[in-house]
Design an enzyme around this catalytic site. Structure first.
Site, mmCIF file in Angstrom:
data_model
loop_
_atom_site.group_PDB
_atom_site.id
_atom_site.type_symbol
_atom_site.label_atom_id
_atom_site.label_comp_id
_atom_site.label_asym_id
_atom_site.label_seq_id
_atom_site.Cartn_x
_atom_site.Cartn_y
_atom_site.Cartn_z
ATOM 1 N N ASP A 185 27.037 47.612 42.064
ATOM 2 C CA ASP A 185 27.867 47.805 40.980
ATOM 3 C C ASP A 185 27.521 48.778 40.082
ATOM 4 O O ASP A 185 26.406 48.511 39.350
ATOM 5 C CB ASP A 185 28.480 46.415 40.534
ATOM 6 C CG ASP A 185 29.247 46.920 39.433
ATOM 7 O OD1 ASP A 185 29.722 47.776 38.871
ATOM 8 O OD2 ASP A 185 29.489 45.699 38.598
ATOM 9 N N GLU B 53 30.413 49.957 44.182
ATOM 10 C CA GLU B 53 31.421 49.637 43.481
ATOM 11 C C GLU B 53 31.344 50.488 42.090
ATOM 12 O O GLU B 53 30.232 50.575 41.701
ATOM 13 C CB GLU B 53 31.577 48.204 43.000
ATOM 14 C CG GLU B 53 32.455 47.674 41.798
ATOM 15 C CD GLU B 53 31.940 46.455 41.293
ATOM 16 O OE1 GLU B 53 32.375 46.056 40.162
ATOM 17 O OE2 GLU B 53 31.330 45.584 41.938
ATOM 18 N N ASP C 256 37.087 49.492 40.275
ATOM 19 C CA ASP C 256 36.969 48.267 39.428
ATOM 20 C C ASP C 256 37.642 48.685 38.151
ATOM 21 O O ASP C 256 38.811 48.661 37.901
ATOM 22 C CB ASP C 256 35.515 47.751 39.327
ATOM 23 C CG ASP C 256 35.454 46.382 38.300
ATOM 24 O OD1 ASP C 256 36.681 45.882 37.938
ATOM 25 O OD2 ASP C 256 34.543 46.101 37.742
ATOM 26 N N LYS D 8 40.021 41.282 39.683
ATOM 27 C CA LYS D 8 39.824 40.344 38.527
ATOM 28 C C LYS D 8 40.950 39.955 37.790
ATOM 29 O O LYS D 8 41.465 40.971 37.053
ATOM 30 C CB LYS D 8 38.718 41.195 37.764
ATOM 31 C CG LYS D 8 37.191 41.298 38.344
ATOM 32 C CD LYS D 8 36.472 42.368 37.499
ATOM 33 C CE LYS D 8 35.127 42.571 37.747
ATOM 34 N NZ LYS D 8 34.508 43.321 36.820
ATOM 35 N N ARG E 90 33.614 36.952 36.180
ATOM 36 C CA ARG E 90 33.053 37.781 34.903
ATOM 37 C C ARG E 90 31.767 37.243 34.289
ATOM 38 O O ARG E 90 31.565 36.056 34.600
ATOM 39 C CB ARG E 90 34.180 38.139 33.781
ATOM 40 C CG ARG E 90 35.558 38.481 34.236
ATOM 41 C CD ARG E 90 35.714 39.818 34.985
ATOM 42 N NE ARG E 90 35.302 41.134 34.395
ATOM 43 C CZ ARG E 90 36.043 41.736 33.689
ATOM 44 N NH1 ARG E 90 37.221 41.575 33.534
ATOM 45 N NH2 ARG E 90 35.733 42.857 32.936
ATOM 46 N N SER E 91 31.032 38.244 33.441
ATOM 47 C CA SER E 91 29.942 37.588 33.128
ATOM 48 C C SER E 91 29.765 36.529 31.941
ATOM 49 O O SER E 91 29.145 35.607 31.953
ATOM 50 C CB SER E 91 29.058 38.831 32.367
ATOM 51 O OG SER E 91 29.843 39.236 31.252
ATOM 52 N N LYS F 109 32.167 38.232 44.969
ATOM 53 C CA LYS F 109 31.267 38.526 44.139
ATOM 54 C C LYS F 109 30.932 37.395 43.441
ATOM 55 O O LYS F 109 31.601 36.850 42.649
ATOM 56 C CB LYS F 109 31.291 39.907 43.104
ATOM 57 C CG LYS F 109 31.289 41.140 43.897
ATOM 58 C CD LYS F 109 31.381 42.259 43.010
ATOM 59 C CE LYS F 109 30.388 42.284 41.884
ATOM 60 N NZ LYS F 109 30.263 43.233 40.667
#
Length: 424
Positions: free
Chosen positions: A242, A285, A311, A336, A365-366, A387
């Site tokens: 990514d 990505e 993305d 997402k 997501r983080s 992911k």
């Protein structure tokens, strides 16, 4: 079938990075309950649904979401009371109309998406089945191959590693349990490999992987390959990248930062091709900036040994995916749902991609929470890949346990065979 919404409740909670988030509970007249909380990302595209925060520096340094919570309770809830919980489209369309902006800026994408998740889960609860079975329309036959973000790029004290995530993909197995064990084993071995390379223990990065030991992506990949080889998994684990290149893109000069130097889109594409010829990538990505459509078209043409995924370019939005398909700008996209802001819109993007032969890779997501709805998407849609983060923090470990539980609960279920998709 009809089951009316009788309550929509909201409050502020915190995510895995201790940032405030909106959590919503939806209740129905049958007693069904659904809970949802919108995650936030570190690398956030300019076209994503708006995360509404209070901006009051005296509380959580301005990150509180009391305004978004208030919007749920005072504006969204009254409009949804009495609606059929099984009509997700109508629920989402009602919120979109109430907001009236392109990126859900008025009510907050975090408010709208949290309600959308909660309603979706309440519908599954009303039928007394897991949400992933509700999505699948029955029993699942596969679970996705998890991709693990083991080394994280970013700005460090001595250098910047401009590629955001270096991932391992354990795919030569039909067992989710073995795939996870392979990844965990390599992640732990990587600690030793990096320690020898650095002559000190590697740092833990903000996304819980190891901090990149070098600004040279090739060095990072060779160290990852060393850990794989030492674990005896040579040829069974591939890579993914990514790049999140929008983070280091300079719009004035139209250049990207790579190994401490400014390079053109053409040079970055050529470099990615060189890497793909040395290492086996399942996908790359966000190779280019979110507005570099011409560059993405060129990347798809010139990098044949891997899938090129969007993305920030596609932001899980149907109109963007339609353009990407028409212009042959991607081979697939990162799914997402919070990027677009409702379950219905995310499903529209997925179904369009599936119909056109584009791969969809759900991703957390983080800044997430333990019960991330993206896992129900990953399993219920029976996609090839999903992911994950590094196998280190609680909400990321829970995603892995989710995959193993879903697999064990579903007769004749197996790990998705991605071998027909790989291009190396």
């Amino acid at each position: 079938m009809n089951d009316k919404i009788i309550a929509v409740e909201a409050q502020q909670i915190i995510d895995c990075k201790c940032r405030p988030a909106v959590e919503v509970v939806v209740r129905t007249e049958s007693g069904a309950i659904g809970r949802g909380a919108a995650p936030t990302g570190t690398s956030v595209g300019m076209y994503e649904a708006w995360v509404l925060r209070d901006g009051d520096k005296s509380t959580y340094n301005g990150l509180s979401v009391h305004k978004a919570v208030q919007n749920v309770e005072q504006i969204i809830a009254p409009a949804l009371i009495g609606m059929n919980i099984f009509d997700q489209r109508a629920i989402d369309d009602t919120m979109i109309a109430l907001d009236g902006t392109e990126n859900k800026q008025k009510l907050g994408g975090n408010a709208i998406y949290s309600v959308s998740i909660a309603a979706f889960r309440a519908a599954a609860d009303a039928r007394r089945i897991p949400l992933y079975n509700y999505i699948a329309g029955g029993e699942i036959k596969t679970v996705p191959v998890p991709c693990f973000n083991v080394i994280n790029g970013g700005r460090y004290e001595l250098f910047s590693q401009t590629f955001n995530e270096f991932l391992i993909v354990p795919y030569v197995t039909d067992s989710i349990d073995e795939a996870i064990e392979m990844a965990v084993t390599v992640f732990q071995k990587l600690n030793d490999v990096l320690t020898r390379y650095l002559s000190s223990k590697p740092q833990v990065a903000s996304s819980y992987g190891y901090a990149a030991p070098s600004d040279d992506p090739e060095v990072v990949l060779y160290l990852m390959q060393e850990a794989i080889d030492q674990c005896g998994y040579t040829g069974r684990i591939a890579f993914a990248l990514d790049c999140a290149s929008s983070e280091f893109y300079d719009a004035d000069s139209k250049t990207y930062l790579l190994k401490g130097e400014r390079v053109t889109s053409d040079r970055l594409i050529a470099y990615a091709r060189e890497l793909s010829e040395k290492f086996n990538f399942v996908f790359i990505e966000d190779l280019l900036d979110e507005n570099d459509w011409e560059g993405y078209q060129k990347a798809v043409r010139e990098i044949p040994r891997t899938l090129i995924l969007g993305d920030d370019l596609t932001v899980t939005k149907l109109s963007f995916l339609q353009r990407a398909y028409e212009e042959k700008a991607v081979d697939g996209f990162i799914l997402k749902p919070n990027q677009v802001g409702t379950i219905s819109e995310a499903m529209d993007a997925y179904h369009f991609a599936a119909d056109k032969g584009l791969i969809a890779v759900p991703s957390g997501r983080s800044g997430g929470v333990v019960d991330d709805v993206v896992m129900d998407f990953s399993v219920g849609l029976q996609v090839p890949l999903q992911k994950n983060g590094a196998p280190r923090s609680g909400e990321r470990i829970e995603k892995l346990n989710f995959l193993m539980r879903a697999n064990a609960a579903s007769e004749h279920c197996r790990l998705y065979d991605i071998s027909p998709l790989v291009r190396f």
